[in-house]
Each structure stands twice: as structure tokens, then as C-alpha cells.
Design an enzyme around this catalytic site. Sequence first.
Site, mmCIF file in Angstrom:
data_model
loop_
_atom_site.group_PDB
_atom_site.id
_atom_site.type_symbol
_atom_site.label_atom_id
_atom_site.label_comp_id
_atom_site.label_asym_id
_atom_site.label_seq_id
_atom_site.Cartn_x
_atom_site.Cartn_y
_atom_site.Cartn_z
ATOM 1 N N CYS A 19 0.851 -1.172 0.000
ATOM 2 C CA CYS A 19 0.000 0.000 0.000
ATOM 3 C C CYS A 19 0.897 1.235 0.000
ATOM 4 C CB CYS A 19 -0.889 -0.025 1.230
ATOM 5 S SG CYS A 19 -1.980 1.368 1.324
ATOM 6 N N THR A 57 -25.778 2.225 11.109
ATOM 7 C CA THR A 57 -26.790 1.938 10.086
ATOM 8 C C THR A 57 -27.592 3.194 9.827
ATOM 9 O OG1 THR A 57 -28.646 0.566 9.455
ATOM 10 C CG2 THR A 57 -28.497 1.124 11.766
ATOM 11 N N TYR A 58 -28.070 3.300 8.618
ATOM 12 C CA TYR A 58 -28.931 4.431 8.279
ATOM 13 C C TYR A 58 -30.333 3.936 7.929
ATOM 14 C CZ TYR A 58 -24.327 6.491 7.939
ATOM 15 O OH TYR A 58 -23.055 6.891 8.219
ATOM 16 N N GLU A 71 -22.783 3.421 0.800
ATOM 17 C CA GLU A 71 -23.079 2.102 1.344
ATOM 18 C C GLU A 71 -21.931 1.131 1.052
ATOM 19 O OE1 GLU A 71 -27.903 1.952 1.261
ATOM 20 O OE2 GLU A 71 -26.844 2.068 -0.623
ATOM 21 N N THR A 124 -30.913 -3.426 8.535
ATOM 22 C CA THR A 124 -29.830 -4.072 7.795
ATOM 23 C C THR A 124 -28.979 -4.964 8.683
ATOM 24 O OG1 THR A 124 -28.418 -2.173 8.195
ATOM 25 C CG2 THR A 124 -29.675 -2.175 6.168
#
Lengths: 789, 556
Positions: free
Chosen positions: B204, B450-451, B527, B462
Amino acid sequence: MEKMSRVTTALGSSAFSGRTMFCHLDAPANAISVCRDATQVVVAGRNIFKIYTLEEEQFVEKLNLRVGRKPSLNFSCADVMWHQMEENLLATAATNGAVVTWNLGKPSRNKQDQLFTEHKRTVNKVCFHPTEVYMLLSGSQDGFMKCFDLRKKESVSTFSGQSESVRDVQFSMKDYFTFAASFENGNVQLWDIRRPDRYERMFTAHTGPVFCCDWHPDDRGWLATGGRDKMVKVWDMTTNRAKEIHCVQTIASVARVKWRPERKWHLATCSMMVDHNIYVWDIRRPFIPFATFEEHKDVTTGIVWRHQHDPYFLLSGSKDSTLYQHMFKDASRPVDKANPEGLCFGLFGDLAFAAKESLISSDANRKPYPGGDRRYPIFFFKKPDPTEQFAHVSSALSVFETDLDSNRMDWFVKTARLYLLSGKPFAELCDHNAKVARELNRPQVSTTWTMLRIMFSDPANLTTPGPNHNISKLGTLPLMNSFSMKEMGSGMGSESRLERSKGESRQDNIHLEPGNSHISNNNDENEETEGSEGQAEYMFGDAELDDDDLYSMEHDNQTEEQEYILPQEAFQLRHEIMDNPSAPEHLQQDKADSPHVSGNEAEVMCLTPIESFSLISISQPLFSPHLPASFFCPVVREMLSYYAEQGDVQMAVSVLIVLGDRIRKEIDDLTQEHWYMSYIDLLQRFELWNVSNEVIKLSTCSAITCLNQASTTLHINCSNCKRPMSNKGWICDRCHQCASVCAVCHHVVKGLFVWCQGCSHGGHLEHMMNWLKSSSHCPAGCGHLCEYT
Amino acid sequence: MASEPAAVFICEASRENKPGQVSGRSCRHQSESESDLGPTAKSLARLCSRDAEERAAALDELGQAVLACLGLDRPAVARLGKQTLLHLLRLSRSCPLQDVRERAADLLRTAQERGVEIPRALALGPSAFIPAKEMLKEGPDQDVLLEAFLSLGRVDHITMVMAMHPSYLSCFLRTQHALLELDGPLPRPWRHYIAVMAAARHQCSYLVQQHSAGFLEVGGEESWLGGLEFVPTKLRSLQTLNKLLAHRPWLITQQHIQELVCPGAESRWSLAELIHAVVLMAHAHSLSSFVWGCGLNPEPDHIGGYTFYPPSPSNLPRSPHSPAHEDGRQELADGGMEVEVLMKRMVELQQQQEEECSQEEMLTRFERERSESIPTAVVRGAPPDVVLRLVEDPEFIYEDFAPRGEQAPPTMRAQDYSWEDHGFSLVNRLLPDQVGQLLDEKFQVVSNLTYHRMAMHEGVDTHTLRKALWNYIHCLYGIRYDDYDYGGVNVLLERSLKVFVKTMACHPEQTTARIYHAFWRHFRHSEKVHANLIVMEARLQAALLYTLRAITHYMR
């Protein structure tokens, strides 16, 4: 409350007999439980589910409940409980989320009775109602608690913990309908079994998960909780708000807690990580366990008292695959091992000494101190039941103050300030330091410095100052000096000492005892003192010791040198004085010679390198230029160790720094680090911050140099709004004012800012320096008399 | 009171509260100053002030300094140092403060007009996978960016992408700050170096460069970056652990710990130091996953992040180190269906009465997930030299589990060693301050994040999906939950998602835009980033659990 018909067996508590014993299990245990009559114990774990009978001498495997060719995960138990009313009934909580009941009365090999798979995740705990036969409660990782009626196929009610994992559930001993649940987020909830919609009460008991809780068996409304935050807390639930009444701080997260039967104040705990012992605490004395069981080799996962009315038998299961029965009489009592004496030095030779009162008063030989015995011990007694109470506890704290004149650490401070450790050529540093030592009447140290210069300097440089001069001077100095010191020592030892001892003893004195170990931080300093049992006289023992080192070292050094310069004198000197120090010795009788012995040992050590003699004789011609500096390294190394051992770590470190690479390789890193740490610690106690920082900077140990890279943040508050300044040093986010304005020039200070600790005004370093040269008042006009040091 | 000997303390009311950084900056400035007469490092630091006026003043000063340099009678190239130009470039592109951004761009323009060759950022946004405008649209939370800028002096691409999930970002930044800056057993340069070593394992170069810069800023020795042979034995001895931790943490045993903790005085690790190093390494490994998984572009001042060549319309110079732009955005046909199907499955799974499965069946499901062969062999060009010389034994990589039954490495039971019960206590015991707390908080934030929405649908729970994702990653690392039915993973995670997750968790350097775009085609980018965060944290926890378990065994 008599609804609670506790099953009291006719057997008295003495009906059981047994011994501390254990048996090997095939696999690590997760939980254990005993049957009502205390004759059998069930052990459950991921790969084990067995019942053992408790016989007099041993555990006997009675039944293996884990049957089948390849047992299902329903057998992988996180918890197990044996019904206290119905002796054929067991319940287990499985890691896959199943709650299983087992009926030992079944004729078939597989005793599985009911299987409830209503929980979505691991069930952490199952709990039977203490008096109802068919009521079972479970608490799971999925955040639900379920109550089962064993006559039905499914749960009768579900209690929601708002998706927080439930770690423990316990029916109350006091109220038929109440149970407590502890949660992963640190909360404890009380529920009424009849009202599944809402908890009765909730409070935050710990930071982090609460792994366990236990109701006090004696109807008191007490609940003990243990958490990941390493605390055991005892809550009084009878009041409106749950009130924390006791708190025990352990050394590792608390996995289980169990009240000890028949003992109001006792509870047993075991830990989830790192610590393998089982502790029994007296919650009134939370700083030291009342009893400890140390048999397990891995974390203890389950503890249970064998019988609910017998406080002497404790059973435990562990990840090390053993099942133990611990006898209380075999428990180790940490309080017996804890050093009942505590000893600590103040910076200026004051000495605080705490000891068992009995020990002090029985010491008939003790001389009363001039000024009278002014200790005021307060006794702290408990009922004298030797096995069931903490041992008779009473201690007295005495503080001995030294007289200011004999404030013996002066030399340390001065030396630390005056020594030069870097910045000049090696020879000059040595000379300077030798001079400093000489002026402080420390001839031996002085000589050492001179010797070092001679050993490690180029021969060319050496000729200039003329070693003869130095040596002869030194030859006379110590003589006079030691006499005077000795006289002073003996004289004061007998009478002129101003000794005060204050006695003071509060209940918390007791804490001093276990804390003893870390009181003596600077081991080097305290080594001798510990030998002398903390009597104030030791100080003079130390003074003699100085004479002692003086000669032992001088002997070493001078022999080398005086072989060819001042042949006999050196030896005479030594012998003459070597005899003398015994004079004050008998003041302290046997105690005092411990430092002596060590002195002598060290001396012998210093003398041992015989090679040095031989080599000197080879190098008869003055300062043979061929003699490599490294030749002296062993001698110097021994010298440094000697100093460090004698408590003069200052010398060791200073020499180490000044010699630098010449000697560093010779001494192993850990020792060096140890010296540095001791010296820095001492310096900081004397608030010699600059010196200590210099030492840190000059040290070559990585562990030391990184010291001044830590904690480098300085938090300051805005001078206007008094709120913490967050980001920049000179401007406040909140009131948008420049906070650090120079009181002299009224400009913002960026860079070095200096301020008075008295009135907190300040400004540019130079401005303040100049201002305070001419005026003694604060430049801000506040009227404070500032002082620039 | 009046004559009380008021001790006078001296303090450096420094430009910043972080002395390490201050000294680092000035140090760097010194090294520049030979060739560079540009604006001082100080004025750049002043731009991070919270006070608008102060910033304006700093901007003016900066402008004057730059103009003054430009006015000098010297060859154009030498007038403004490269570092200064890159600083300006970075500011002009990533500073969340508009005034600073515009002014920096102005200055660059001016410089160009005066004949100075100015650099140009190659990347269009922080990520090669996510369009920059998406980021602006979805990351309205400027506060958190501002905070990051003010405290770190820059807003890097990681921060920008994470800013889509502000609650996570703040937690992440705090943890990273605690690991790298606050008091701890390891000296600061070492921390950065360890991060460099760890990031290099996953090739990386983004993190390697970032931490190399950090390493130099806090006074690290430049030669160390030349290769592992220049560093102290003690650091070098971490290599084995680093290697295992990055690719096969399940192989870490107490012997490895013992080898580090017990040798001679010189290179001995204390347990506290070791845990610190382990957390740092695991952090860097998982962050590498994130960097690759989100296709982060090199920073404007990284190698491969800028160019001095003017753009040519036909042939865009593309750095080999930045993730390639392959347009994986394929046709969006029948996409709506996919999401609906997934949602239906989630609901079904939630309501489904647990049917009794045999243990074999459960085990089979677990093993199936674990050993399912997911092709991940897109070979990328050799990593840059900066990275390669910091890696020992680069051939050692994640190993696909052998087909079922054949010497599969032992599974770890989550119930026997969990972060909540065991790992946390150990970290907390051995590391000072709040590192344990912060990690704990981070795990919690990510598992609760979570939304309540999925693609175009709102109000969706979810949880099952997130759980499946988390457990799937742990499954790849051989951690098994007794109470989880791995059939769920198969139902909920489509193959393209599995490909992405497995690539990212196990071979992050092989993540490509195609893989990224292939899964969840109708989901928002935020998401997908959320999925990335879950993978990253799950991976971090898995690696930590194995190492901490080994340390626990060692301590026993």
C-alpha cells in the site's frame, strides 16, 4: 418473606468432611454447579458435560451426559445449573443459542429433556427459580431474557434488554417475582417476572460489561456485581435508588462472583483473564483478599460453594481442565504474607514507619526517644476469631524527623547542580567534577574523578596538572575529614539528635501494609536502610559507611597510583582509619553492621582484580603511554557497580555519562537503564528538573531518551475566559482573544512564554527578564512581587 | 503572598499543541531551506488556526512570501521549492476552508504566470472508484473535515472518504491519534515505522508514503526508510509477526510471542511495547485494505499523485501506483430486482424459525464459506521500489484453505476468545490510557452503524446483512461463531460481493475497479464504503484476536 422456604438440611455445617482435592477433566470447563445435597457436581464446557460425585478423598465420575457419536452443539455449554429443589433437573445454556434441560431420572442414556431454540445467539446464563420447580430463566447475547415453564414447549415470557447482550440473570432470594439481569453495556436491570413489558429499575453499575451478579443469600436486598472494569460492587437494592455500598477493586476483569454462605461480608470472585486465582474478599476490607485459592493454572471459569449453608468448601472449574474442591482451611491468607511493616523516606531523611502495634510495643530494648514517645496509636480490633476474621489488625505509624542540620542529602542536590556532564573536553569535566566533590567534602568521589581522568585521558595531556599534586592533597584531606565525620556521627548518635516521632494511626493505615513494596522506589537508596530495620540511627550507619567507601575505594585507587608515588603512606592511612569506624558501631549493635558488611564485601570486590597490580608493576615507567584506556574498563565497571550498590547512583550515572563510549559497552543495558531510572527518579524527587532532563538527554539508553518525548503536551487555559485552549497556544477559540499577551510589550507571545506562578502574568522571556532585573513588581501592575529564578 | 517565591516556568507557547509535529515541521523546513526560500513551515501551520482572522493573516503572509520568492531574480525553477508548490497544491485541492483553498489556487496560478512550472494533481478526487462529486454530495459534514484539518493540518483522502460516515470517522481519527501521537510505550518514530512496515506488506504505497512522511516529521532516521537492514534488530525482529499478522494470523502462536519477549536485553520487547506494535500493525493492515478497497488515489504530494507535465488531451499520464480506472459500471438492467430479492431474503432469514440442523450441517456450512474458492488472482504490476525494499519474503500471502478436511487450520471459536471478554481486558491491561477503550468504541460504532436504508429503500433493518458480512470475514480468518448459521452468508452475500470482500480482506492489493463496481450495483457509494468499513474492522478484530490469544497463552 417466609415464602422462601430454604431447604435446610438437617446436617450441620460440620457434617461434610473432605480435603482439598482435584480431578482432571478431559476438556476445559465453562461452568459448574452442585446439586442440593452437595454430593454431586456437574461440570459443563464446550467439550465436556459430566457429573462427578464428591467423595471423601476424591471426585468420582458418575455420569457422562455428553452422549452420541458426534454430539451436537447443544452440548457445547456456556453455563449450567442444577435445580436446587428437584435433584434430577439440570439446565444448560449452549453456545449456539439453545437452552436445554436434562432429566437425570430418564432411563435412557441420553438424558436430554427439553430443548428451547428461541434465542438467536449464544445463551450466556440459565437460572432456575429458587423455589419454583418449573421456572427457568435464560439470558442471551441476542439481548433477550426468556422465562420458560418447563411444562410447556416454549417460553412463557420474553424480556427485552433493548438489543444489549445479557451476561447474567439471577432470581432474587428475597422477592419471589424479582430477578436481576446484567448487561454488556454496564447496566443492571431489575425485572418483575409478571411484567415482561418493562423493567422495574435500571442503573449503570460498571463501565463496560457486567459479567456477573449475585444476590446476597441472607434476604438483605444486596446485589453484588462484577465487571470488566475489574470491580466488584455491592448494591443495596432496598432503597429507591440502588446505592453502592461496597466496592472491591481486583486486578483483572471479574468473571464470577458468589457470596459466601453464612458469612455476611464475604464473597468469592474469579477472573476472566490473566489472573487464575480465586479470591474471597471481606468487603469491608477491600484492599487485600481475605483468602486466596491459587491452585488453578489457567483462568477459573466457575466457582460454587459446595453447600448453601457451609462456608468451608468451595468448588471450582477451570480452563486448565481441572475440577477442584478447595478447603477453606487450606486457603492462603495474603494478609499473612503481606509485609506488615511499611517504611518510607522523605526527601530530607524523614522516615515514616508503620508496623504492627504489637511488634513495636513488645520491642523492649527500644530506647525512648528524647522528647518522649509521642506516638498515638489507634487500635483497630475485630472479633478475635482467628480463622474466620482477618488476623488481629492494628498498626501504628511513626514519623521520625531528622534534624535539619544533619540533612544529609544536601550534597546530592549540590552535586547534581554543580556537576558538568558534557560540553567540555573529558579531562576538564573530570577536573571540574573532582573539584565539586572536593568542595563538598567527598574526597573519595573526588579522587575517583581524578583517577578517571588519569586513566582515560591521553598521556600527553596528563602531564600538565601533575598528578602528584592531586594525590598528595587527597592523601591528607580524607584523613581529617573522616575524623570529623566520625566524631559528629558518634556524638549525635547518642545525644544531640533532635528526634521527633509522631504517631498517627487511622484506619487506612492498614493500607500501608500491602502497599509496602512500591514505597521503596529507589531501591539503591533504601537498600541499606531496609537492613537496619528502619531505625533512625541508621543514618549514622550510613555516615560511617561513607568513611568506609572512602577507604575501600581509595585503597583501590591509590594502590595503583602510589605504588610509585607515595609508597607507604597510602596503606598507613587506610589501616589507621579502617579500625576506627567500629567505634560508633556498638551503638546499634548487630543492626548496624549490615551496612558494614556490605561495605566490606564491596571492598573485597574492588580489590579482586589482581591483574591491575601486576600490570602496574609491568608499567613501572610513569604512565606508560602504551597502556590502553580499555585496560581500565573492568576496574571502572566494578567501581561504578560499587557506587551504585552503595546508593550513590549519582556517581555511577555521572561517570557513565562523562565517560560515554569509553565505558558504555562494558555495562549491560539493563543495568544502565536501572541506574538512569534511579537517578532520574531521585532528581525528580528533589525537583531538579533541569538536571534530570539533561541526564535524560545525555543518556544513550533508548528507554531513557524516550522519556522526555512522552507527556509533552502542556494544557493551558485562556487568561480571559479561563476555558481550556484547544489548538493554538496564543489564541482562544471561545472568546477570540489573544490569550498570551506579553505584560511588558503588550504583543502576543508566540514562542517562549514565561509566566509567574503567583499572579499568572507573564510575557516574552527576555522582556520579563529585563523587567524583573529592574523592578520587583509584576509588569502587569497587579502588585504581586514576582521573582525570576 | 507578596513575597512568595514565585517559581517561574517557561513554556513554549508553541504554534501547535503537538510538539512532535512542531519540531518535525521545523526540521523539515531546515532541510528545505537550502534550496527553498518559499513560505515558512510556520505560516503553513498557522493556516490551521481556528480563528478566521488569524488564518487570513497567515494567508496574507503566505501570499507575500510566495510573491517575494517569485520576485527574486533567480531562475524560475529554483525560485519556489517543490515542497512548497506541493503544499500549495494540496491546500488548493483538499482544504475544507474555502478561503484557504482559493488563495492557494490563486498563488499557484500567479506562480505559473510568472513562469514557474507548477505541479498538477493527477487524481480527480480522493478515490478512483467513487466520483468526486458523489463524495461532496454525500459528505455534507464539513465540521468533521474541518476538525480534521485543524488538528492534523491536512485532510487526506482516507478522511475524505470516511467522512461519508462521520460518526465512524471521528472515532477512527481519535484512535489513530491515540496510537500514533499520545503517550505510549513505543517512541513516536517507531510507531510510524511499524505502520510503514505493515502497510508495505500489502504494497500500500499510499500508507507507506504517508507514514514515511510522518516518520520523518517526528524525527525518524531517514536511512531506515531505505530498507529493513538499516533498522535496529529489535524492530526487524517484528518481521515474522508482521508477515503472519498480515496474511495468516491464525498461525501466530505463543512461541512467536516468546521469541520477541525473551531474547537478549538488546532486542527484547516488553509486553506493552509488543501490544502497541501489534495494534499498530493490525491497524495499518486493515487500513491498507480500506485504501485498496476504496481505490484511494495518491495524495497530491505523494509519488504518483502529481505531475509537472501539462495535461495532454490524448494520453493521460497515469501512474502505475494508482488504482486503474477501469470502468466497471456496467449496464444497470434488472438491477432493481436484485435489491428487492436481497431484502426479501433478509426478512425471511430474520423470521425463519430456526430449523434444527445437525452439527455436521452447520460445520459444513461454515467450511463451505471458508473454503469456497473465490478467484482473486488479478496480478498487478510490481509494487514501487519504496515499498518493496521494506518487505521481506513478499511471496508470503493469504492462503486459501485446503479443500475441506485436508489440514484445514484449526478454527477459533468466537465464544472461547472474544474481544469483549478477553481481548479488551488484555489490551486495556497492557496499554496505557484509552487505546483499548477507543478500539472497543470503534468496533461498537461500526457494528451499530446503520442508516436504515438500502439502495433506494428506506427504513430497512440491515442488521442481518451487516452481521453476515462481519461473520463472513471472520470466517475467512477461521473464526467461527457457534450461534451463527453460515447458511445466511450464502443467502445474503452475492458472489460478486464475496469476491470483493475476500479480495479486500485477504489480497487487498489486488482490488480493482471492476471488482468494486461489480457488487451491489444499485447501492450508493456511501453504502459500499460502509461495507468497506465493516471489512476493515472485522479484519482488524480477527487479527487482534489471534495475536492477543497468543499473548494470553504466553502469559499463562
